[in-house]
Design a protein around this motif. Structure first.
Motif, PDB file in Angstrom:
ATOM      1  N   GLU A 223       0.825  -1.206   0.000  1.00  0.00           N
ATOM      2  CA  GLU A 223       0.000   0.000   0.000  1.00  0.00           C
ATOM      3  C   GLU A 223       0.862   1.259   0.000  1.00  0.00           C
ATOM      4  O   GLU A 223       0.581   2.223  -0.712  1.00  0.00           O
ATOM      5  CB  GLU A 223      -0.923  -0.003   1.223  1.00  0.00           C
ATOM      6  N   SER A 224       1.939   1.250   0.799  1.00  0.00           N
ATOM      7  CA  SER A 224       2.799   2.436   0.867  1.00  0.00           C
ATOM      8  C   SER A 224       3.502   2.689  -0.459  1.00  0.00           C
ATOM      9  O   SER A 224       3.616   3.837  -0.906  1.00  0.00           O
ATOM     10  CB  SER A 224       3.828   2.268   1.985  1.00  0.00           C
ATOM     11  N   SER A 225       3.989   1.637  -1.100  1.00  0.00           N
ATOM     12  CA  SER A 225       4.657   1.797  -2.392  1.00  0.00           C
ATOM     13  C   SER A 225       3.692   2.357  -3.430  1.00  0.00           C
ATOM     14  O   SER A 225       4.050   3.248  -4.216  1.00  0.00           O
ATOM     15  CB  SER A 225       5.212   0.451  -2.867  1.00  0.00           C
ATOM     16  N   ALA A 226       2.469   1.849  -3.432  1.00  0.00           N
ATOM     17  CA  ALA A 226       1.475   2.339  -4.388  1.00  0.00           C
ATOM     18  C   ALA A 226       1.165   3.815  -4.137  1.00  0.00           C
ATOM     19  O   ALA A 226       1.004   4.604  -5.082  1.00  0.00           O
ATOM     20  CB  ALA A 226       0.202   1.498  -4.291  1.00  0.00           C
ATOM     21  N   GLN A 227       1.095   4.201  -2.869  1.00  0.00           N
ATOM     22  CA  GLN A 227       0.795   5.595  -2.551  1.00  0.00           C
ATOM     23  C   GLN A 227       1.930   6.522  -2.960  1.00  0.00           C
ATOM     24  O   GLN A 227       1.694   7.624  -3.469  1.00  0.00           O
ATOM     25  CB  GLN A 227       0.510   5.726  -1.054  1.00  0.00           C
ATOM     26  N   VAL A 228       3.177   6.099  -2.742  1.00  0.00           N
ATOM     27  CA  VAL A 228       4.313   6.934  -3.135  1.00  0.00           C
ATOM     28  C   VAL A 228       4.327   7.129  -4.649  1.00  0.00           C
ATOM     29  O   VAL A 228       4.530   8.243  -5.156  1.00  0.00           O
ATOM     30  CB  VAL A 228       5.640   6.307  -2.646  1.00  0.00           C
TER      31      VAL A 228
END
Length: 852
Positions: A526-531
């Protein structure tokens, strides 16, 4: 009873091997966790720049919050501050008025980026940025001038010898320094070194007072030298009494090193939390696996206990005998486990340093306390496990003892059925509550953590019932595989309790490991997608130790640039709430230029308007808003990274970004120690040409600065990946610990069946048929244990996925799952088949006569 217990241990060495190994490993991990915990509490380093001071006055590097507990009572909790707390220069005048004070020297400092005259960046020791300090503060420490002379003008600098060697500089050479502005050129006037010849822990350089003022320094501390008749302790007490300010700290002795090296103090606080988490998890796992192993051991001794009961031994005497055995085993295992723990903790220290959790030179604190604590915890855990496991065996009447020993006990006691039913109902309630609370991030995370624990305890309580259900499902399949399958099915049906003792550790390992590992993979996904989706800037300028804040302004002046903003990173402290109880939390914060926010970062606003961001307002991520219980229009009460209180109106809640809290760039920058941006985000103007070349030309004036097309996802998630690695470490310990217990349990169970194997052989069953029967039995254990463990992990992972992404689909890499399930399945199979093959080498006529 002690004599009888020791004789039993001597006679049943093989039977106690499994319990001993489990206790040995538990003692090793608990000892290592204890050493890490004490090291975190006592974290510090020998003073260098403050070594000659009798007392050091600094700002307090922690903030204390008053919180409300579940019952409405108040409690205080302290959180460390990652940035240096500010000092007021007028404090020095107050200190000079105190009796016993001879001299007060102000230590001012600034973090700098150093480069050679040719523009080649020069990193500090251990890769950290060097610190510049005022020459007048040299008398506070152990540094001495070895070459050249003091800096007489604002354009001269004195380096420590190790840093000079790194830069290849000698007196007379020129170097360039950067802080908050473009680099300035300085002439090396001299070199300093510590009196004992050691390289300083952090690279340091000294400027004249006038030269340092050009770098916008911060007051780090006030060093106090006492009069000859005043001891450091009396001096510190006098200063505390006279200042009477809880925002200040007075340090003497070893405390001077903690005042000088902030990174050690902050990493020590993190290590305390980490060590407590690892030790707590291991202790919890130890209780479960030791109960399973001890229960199996006691079950194998039913005939012996039955005989003791039949000849008049009281239940209390039997329990005392078992307790004495457990205490002796736990004591020996604890004593031998401590040296293993010492080896383990040094290995862990190296891994922690590699992931940036502690500094590379972090020193471990060694004292007898962790060793004594590990031995005591090991003995108490062994006692608790054996006494709980022995309750049923010692409560039966003497007239029923031999019958009870001859046949596997059927069914569960009424108490276990009721307890298991209540736990199952609680687990179902927690899961349903989580589904209903899908918008509340931290409620979901708390419920997921509670759910996995409840499910594992339920499995341990209802183990035989679950094993019976697995047998009903799998035994018909075994019946169809010939004679060996029929024998395997008959064995599993007749010995459900034995099967449950083998399955429970597998369930424990698979469910815990899957939950922890796939929680991290889901969070990273989720964090990678948000970045990736949140960055709308076309170019990013970065440097290893940060970039000067004025770089963003210079980039913004380029005609090809539509918008540019510096991105500064820090942390804030606030009072969060989870499951009705408040706790102090540390949240990641980012500072950006409000005018450039939409053009460079798309935070995906859920509520409010990010255009209203200003020095007096704040925007929160959905996670932070959930934790703090705030919404648009509420007032956020925070403490910035240096402890400064901040009150700001919440103007937006966003679901995408790189930090939990978004603030005005200049406001956040002013409360950081380095006074540098992490990066500069650039959005190109429409139809702009040659922007990359223009940016490279601007960056060339700032040595070490590079131009990228986007933010490196790994760099943005470095802290999160380090936390994930810690969780993987916990999982590794759990898997290793429970895997060995699985092997021990299965090996003990198989070893206890030597007479059964001999009887089968004497009745005409071939060795290969017995081996095939055991393969099928181990398949039942593996399928039931891995299958049930996987099922238990599904429910908490659904809650975690809902919390992180709003959809009930966790990220479960196939290779990761196969690694967990496959490793445990292979170990379980080996634990059954290796002892079985060894037993089948014994002649049947010899094995049939072996006593139990």
């Amino acid at each position: 009873m002690l004599t009888l217990a020791l004789q039993t241990l001597k006679a049943r060495k093989g039977g106690f091997a499994g319990t001993f190994v489990a206790l040995l490993l538990g003692a090793a991990v608990l000892c290592a966790s204890g050493i890490l915990l004490e090291s975190g509490i006592r974290a510090g380093s020998s003073a260098e720049r403050y070594a000659a001071a009798d007392a050091i006055v600094t700002g307090r590097q922690d903030v204390t919050l008053t919180l409300k507990d579940l019952d409405g009572s108040t409690l205080k909790e302290t959180q460390p501050l990652p940035e240096r707390a500010p000092l007021n220069s007028s404090t020095a005048d107050r200190i000079r008025q105190i009796d016993g004070v001879r001299t007060v020297i102000e230590d001012d400092g600034a973090t700098v980026r150093l480069a050679t005259a040719e523009g080649q960046p020069v990193p500090g020791r251990h890769g950290t940025a060097p610190e510049a300090h005022n020459w007048s503060g040299l008398g506070l420490g152990d540094f001495r001038l070895t070459t050249g002379h003091a800096p007489h003008t604002a354009g001269e600098v004195v380096l420590d010898s190790e840093l000079a060697g790194r830069a290849g500089a000698r007196p007379g050479d020129e170097l360039r320094l950067m802080t908050t502005s473009a680099p300035r050129t300085y002439t090396v006037a001299g070199l300093v070194a510590l009196k004992d010849g050691r390289a300083p822990r952090h690279s340091v350089l000294f400027l004249s007072d006038a030269g340092l003022r050009q770098l916008a320094p911060t007051a780090y501390a006030f060093g106090v030298l006492a009069t000859p008749d005043t001891s450091p302790g009396r001096l510190a007490d006098a200063i505390r009494s006279a200042l009477d300010d809880d925002r200040l700290a007075v340090q003497t002795g070893e405390g001077r090193g903690r005042a000088e090296f902030l990174d050690v103090v902050v990493s020590g606080s993190n290590l305390v939390v980490l060590a407590a988490a690892v030790g707590g998890n291991v202790l919890l796992i130890a209780v479960f696996v030791l109960y399973a192993t001890t229960s199996l051991s006691v079950r194998h001794r039913r005939r012996e206990i039955a005989l003791l009961r039949a000849i008049g031994t009281t239940p209390g005497q039997v329990r005392r005998m078992l307790a004495a055995e457990a205490a002796a085993t736990g004591l020996v295992a604890g004593l031998l486990g401590c040296p293993l723990g010492l080896v383990l903790v040094y290995w862990l220290r190296g891994r922690f340093a590699g992931h940036g959790i502690v500094p590379p030179d972090f020193q471990l604190a060694l004292s007898p306390l962790p060793f004594l604590g590990a031995v005591l915890a090991t003995v108490l855990t062994a006692l608790a496990a054996v006494l709980t496991a022995a309750l049923r065996a010692t409560r039966i009447r003497p007239t029923e003892a031999l019958g009870e020993a001859a046949v596997e006990p059927s069914g569960l006691s009424r108490g276990r059925r009721i307890t298991g039913g209540v736990l199952l109902a609680l687990a179902a309630g927690v899961f349903v509550t989580g589904l209903a609370q899908h918008a509340d991030f931290f409620t979901l995370v708390g419920l997921a953590n509670s759910l996995v624990l409840l499910l594992v305890i339920t499995t341990a309580v209802l183990g035989p019932m679950l094993a019976r259900a697995a047998v009903r499902l799998l035994a018909p399949l075994l019946d169809r595989t010939g004679v060996t399958g029929y024998l395997a099915a008959a064995n599993t049906r007749a010995n459900v309790g034995r099967l449950a003792g083998a399955i429970t550790p597998l369930v424990l390992a698979v469910s815990f490991a899957s939950t922890v590992v796939f929680t991290q993979t889901t969070a990273l996904r989720e964090s990678s997608a948000q970045v990736r989706s949140g960055l709308v800037a076309d170019h990013v300028l970065t440097a290893p130790n940060g970039v000067s804040p004025d770089l963003a302004a210079k980039v913004g002046e380029l005609k090809q640039v539509e918008s540019a903003t510096g991105l500064v990173k820090s942390k804030v402290v606030a009072a969060g709430e989870m499951m009705g109880a408040q706790e102090a939390v540390s949240l990641g914060a980012q500072g950006v230029d409000p005018d450039a926010l939409g053009a460079t970062l798309d935070l995906h606003t859920d509520k409010g308007d990010l255009k209203e961001l200003s020095p007096g307002t704040v925007a929160l991520s959905t996670t932070a808003a959930s934790w703090l219980g705030l919404g648009v229009g509420d007032t956020a009460r925070l403490h910035l990274g240096d402890g400064t209180p901040f009150r700001g109106k919440v103007i937006a809640v966003y679901s995408r970004g790189f930090a939990d809290v978004t603030m005005d760039h200049d406001l956040l920058l002013a409360h950081t120690t380095q006074k540098a941006d992490a990066s500069v985000l650039v959005r190109a103007a429409p139809s702009a040409h040659g922007l990359a070349r223009a940016l490279s030309q601007v960056a060339a004036a700032y040595p070490g600065t590079v131009v990228r097309d986007g933010l490196a996802v790994d760099d943005q998630l470095a802290e999160q990946r380090a936390n994930a690695w810690v969780n993987y470490l916990v999982v590794g310990v759990i898997i290793a610990y429970t895997a060995i217990t699985v092997v021990n349990s299965l090996a003990m169970t198989t070893a206890a069946r030597r007479r059964e194997f001999a009887l089968l052989r004497l009745s005409g069953t071939a060795r290969g048929q017995v081996t095939a029967m055991m393969r099928r039995e181990s398949a039942v254990v593996v399928l039931a244990g891995v299958g049930l463990g996987t099922l238990l992990a599904v429910f908490p992972l659904i809650l975690v996925a809902l919390a992180l992404g709003g959809a009930p689909w966790p990220a479960v890499p196939a290779l990761g799952y196969l690694a967990i399930a496959g490793a445990l399945a292979a170990l379980a199979t080996a634990g059954t088949m290796v002892p079985a093959r060894l037993l089948l080498r014994i002649r049947p006529v010899e094995a049939i006569g072996v006593r139990e």
